[in-house]
Design a protein around this motif. Structure first.
Motif, PDB file in Angstrom:
ATOM      1  N   ARG A   1      15.643  11.931  -2.720  1.00  0.00           N
ATOM      2  CA  ARG A   1      16.038  10.769  -3.537  1.00  0.00           C
ATOM      3  C   ARG A   1      15.226   9.558  -3.098  1.00  0.00           C
ATOM      4  O   ARG A   1      14.546   9.590  -2.066  1.00  0.00           O
ATOM      5  CB  ARG A   1      17.538  10.506  -3.423  1.00  0.00           C
ATOM      6  N   GLY A   2      15.310   8.498  -3.896  1.00  0.00           N
ATOM      7  CA  GLY A   2      14.606   7.264  -3.560  1.00  0.00           C
ATOM      8  C   GLY A   2      13.227   7.203  -4.180  1.00  0.00           C
ATOM      9  O   GLY A   2      12.798   8.138  -4.873  1.00  0.00           O
ATOM     10  N   LEU A   3      12.548   6.089  -3.910  1.00  0.00           N
ATOM     11  CA  LEU A   3      11.268   5.803  -4.551  1.00  0.00           C
ATOM     12  C   LEU A   3      10.168   5.662  -3.495  1.00  0.00           C
ATOM     13  O   LEU A   3      10.333   4.923  -2.517  1.00  0.00           O
ATOM     14  CB  LEU A   3      11.414   4.484  -5.333  1.00  0.00           C
ATOM     15  N   ILE A   4       9.076   6.398  -3.689  1.00  0.00           N
ATOM     16  CA  ILE A   4       7.900   6.237  -2.813  1.00  0.00           C
ATOM     17  C   ILE A   4       6.744   5.772  -3.681  1.00  0.00           C
ATOM     18  O   ILE A   4       6.400   6.421  -4.670  1.00  0.00           O
ATOM     19  CB  ILE A   4       7.525   7.556  -2.105  1.00  0.00           C
ATOM     20  N   THR A   5       6.161   4.638  -3.308  1.00  0.00           N
ATOM     21  CA  THR A   5       5.006   4.122  -4.028  1.00  0.00           C
ATOM     22  C   THR A   5       3.804   4.173  -3.098  1.00  0.00           C
ATOM     23  O   THR A   5       3.870   3.679  -1.973  1.00  0.00           O
ATOM     24  CB  THR A   5       5.251   2.653  -4.466  1.00  0.00           C
ATOM     25  N   MET A   6       2.737   4.833  -3.565  1.00  0.00           N
ATOM     26  CA  MET A   6       1.504   4.911  -2.772  1.00  0.00           C
ATOM     27  C   MET A   6       0.395   4.274  -3.599  1.00  0.00           C
ATOM     28  O   MET A   6       0.199   4.665  -4.757  1.00  0.00           O
ATOM     29  CB  MET A   6       1.109   6.372  -2.509  1.00  0.00           C
ATOM     30  N   PHE A   7      -0.318   3.344  -3.029  1.00  0.00           N
ATOM     31  CA  PHE A   7      -1.405   2.659  -3.732  1.00  0.00           C
ATOM     32  C   PHE A   7      -0.927   2.157  -5.110  1.00  0.00           C
ATOM     33  O   PHE A   7      -1.630   2.276  -6.118  1.00  0.00           O
ATOM     34  CB  PHE A   7      -2.609   3.597  -3.918  1.00  0.00           C
TER      35      PHE A   7
ATOM     36  N   LEU B   1      -3.214  14.266  -7.614  1.00  0.00           N
ATOM     37  CA  LEU B   1      -2.920  14.386  -6.178  1.00  0.00           C
ATOM     38  C   LEU B   1      -4.179  14.473  -5.300  1.00  0.00           C
ATOM     39  O   LEU B   1      -4.291  13.736  -4.322  1.00  0.00           O
ATOM     40  CB  LEU B   1      -2.035  15.614  -5.907  1.00  0.00           C
ATOM     41  N   PRO B   2      -5.139  15.365  -5.636  1.00  0.00           N
ATOM     42  CA  PRO B   2      -6.300  15.482  -4.736  1.00  0.00           C
ATOM     43  C   PRO B   2      -7.068  14.165  -4.535  1.00  0.00           C
ATOM     44  O   PRO B   2      -7.346  13.804  -3.389  1.00  0.00           O
ATOM     45  CB  PRO B   2      -7.161  16.572  -5.399  1.00  0.00           C
TER      46      PRO B   2
ATOM     47  N   GLN C   1       1.327   3.395  -7.065  1.00  0.00           N
ATOM     48  CA  GLN C   1       1.789   4.404  -8.022  1.00  0.00           C
ATOM     49  C   GLN C   1       3.064   5.067  -7.527  1.00  0.00           C
ATOM     50  O   GLN C   1       3.159   5.455  -6.348  1.00  0.00           O
ATOM     51  CB  GLN C   1       0.730   5.500  -8.190  1.00  0.00           C
ATOM     52  N   ASP C   2       4.035   5.213  -8.426  1.00  0.00           N
ATOM     53  CA  ASP C   2       5.262   5.945  -8.116  1.00  0.00           C
ATOM     54  C   ASP C   2       4.890   7.436  -8.021  1.00  0.00           C
ATOM     55  O   ASP C   2       4.452   8.025  -9.010  1.00  0.00           O
ATOM     56  CB  ASP C   2       6.267   5.690  -9.250  1.00  0.00           C
ATOM     57  N   ILE C   3       5.060   8.031  -6.844  1.00  0.00           N
ATOM     58  CA  ILE C   3       4.561   9.402  -6.685  1.00  0.00           C
ATOM     59  C   ILE C   3       5.360  10.427  -7.490  1.00  0.00           C
ATOM     60  O   ILE C   3       4.859  11.509  -7.780  1.00  0.00           O
ATOM     61  CB  ILE C   3       4.486   9.842  -5.206  1.00  0.00           C
TER      62      ILE C   3
ATOM     63  N   MET D   1       0.836  -1.213   0.000  1.00  0.00           N
ATOM     64  CA  MET D   1       0.000   0.000   0.000  1.00  0.00           C
ATOM     65  C   MET D   1       0.868   1.260   0.000  1.00  0.00           C
ATOM     66  O   MET D   1       0.687   2.147  -0.803  1.00  0.00           O
ATOM     67  CB  MET D   1      -0.885  -0.041   1.235  1.00  0.00           C
ATOM     68  N   ILE D   2       1.873   1.272   0.921  1.00  0.00           N
ATOM     69  CA  ILE D   2       2.856   2.361   0.934  1.00  0.00           C
ATOM     70  C   ILE D   2       4.237   1.723   0.997  1.00  0.00           C
ATOM     71  O   ILE D   2       4.501   0.898   1.875  1.00  0.00           O
ATOM     72  CB  ILE D   2       2.675   3.279   2.162  1.00  0.00           C
TER      73      ILE D   2
END
Ligand SMILES: Nc1ncnc2c1ncn2[C@@H]1O[C@H](COP(=O)(O)OP(=O)(O)OP(=O)(O)O)[C@@H](O)[C@H]1O
Length: 219
Positions: free
Chosen positions: A56-62, A74-75, A64-66, A1-2
């Motif tokens: 730096r780095g990768l954040i994936t939320m649901f 975004l909203p 998707q790569d943010i 999820m995150i």
């Protein structure tokens, strides 16, 4: 999820506040975020709410790569996340009831479909007799409980809470914990940043521990 992979964050030209942060929060999981003052807990929560971007780095939320997310997306993504920030961010010209009901109103729901639920939630967080008061007339603890009620009312996919029991007595702290546990039981992924050891020990959930910019998972 995150998911965070090798995430780093610095403010301007300052030192890295977060360094090589790696973790994954599964749907419907429950974690605390702990660490000494200044360790970067609020900064981490703001990355997850997409209020800040990582250096730096990768954040994936649901899934998707943010970093590649168009602004327009975004909203709707933020609407899947309930947040309690330390500064509460209540809307001063709305009543407490209207503030708490706002996420449901934004979803387009009719008031008669949620009024009773919102009133029940207000009573649970001890604001039953303050529902018509405006935020500037609420105490710090009352504002905090209103912000919590607003964050949970729409049963978001993710709840991020920054020191949610910072302004309440221990008894109310345990009551609020029961609210978070119930929300989690209904499927919300919960992350609570806190210094409150009684809260962490009562819940017995795993901890993401931030120290010197690095993150380890305990429990
Ligand atoms: N907007 C900003 N600009 C520059 N530095 C910042 C900013 N926000 C936070 N910092 C710095 O980043 C570091 C981490 O701060 P952060 O507020 O994330 O820590 P915290 O763990 O939430 O602290 P606390 O437990 O006291 O709330 C601190 O050194 C802080 O001074």
């Amino acid at each position: 999820m995150i998911r965070f992979e090798n995430v780093g964050l610095r403010y301007g030209m300052g030192p890295e506040v977060l360094r090589d942060v790696n973790f994954h929060l599964a749907p419907a999981s429950f974690h605390f975020l702990t660490g000494p003052s200044g360790a970067g807990k609020t900064s981490l929560l703001k990355l997850m709410f997409l209020a800040n971007r990582p250096s730096r780095g990768l954040i994936t939320m649901f899934g998707q790569d943010i970093a590649t997310l168009p602004r327009a997306d975004l909203p709707p993504l933020r609407r899947r996340i309930g947040v309690v920030f330390q500064e509460f961010r209540l809307i001063d010209h709305l009543t407490t009831y209207e503030n708490i009901a706002l996420p449901l109103k934004i979803q387009g729901r009719k008031e008669e479909s949620y009024r009773a639920d919102v009133e029940e939630l207000l009573a649970w967080v001890g604001l039953g007799d303050r529902m018509n008061a405006k935020p500037p007339t609420l105490s710090g603890g009352e504002k905090q409980r209103a912000a919590i009620a607003r964050a949970v009312v729409a049963q978001p996919d993710v709840l991020l809470a920054d020191e949610p029991t910072g302004n309440v007595d221990p008894e109310m702290g345990q009551r609020l914990l029961r609210l978070f546990v119930e929300l989690n039981r209904l499927g919300t992924c919960v992350l609570i940043a806190t210094h409150d050891r009684a809260l962490v020990e009562a819940a017995g959930a795993p901890e993401l521990v931030l120290r010197n910019g690095g993150l380890t998972v305990r429990g």
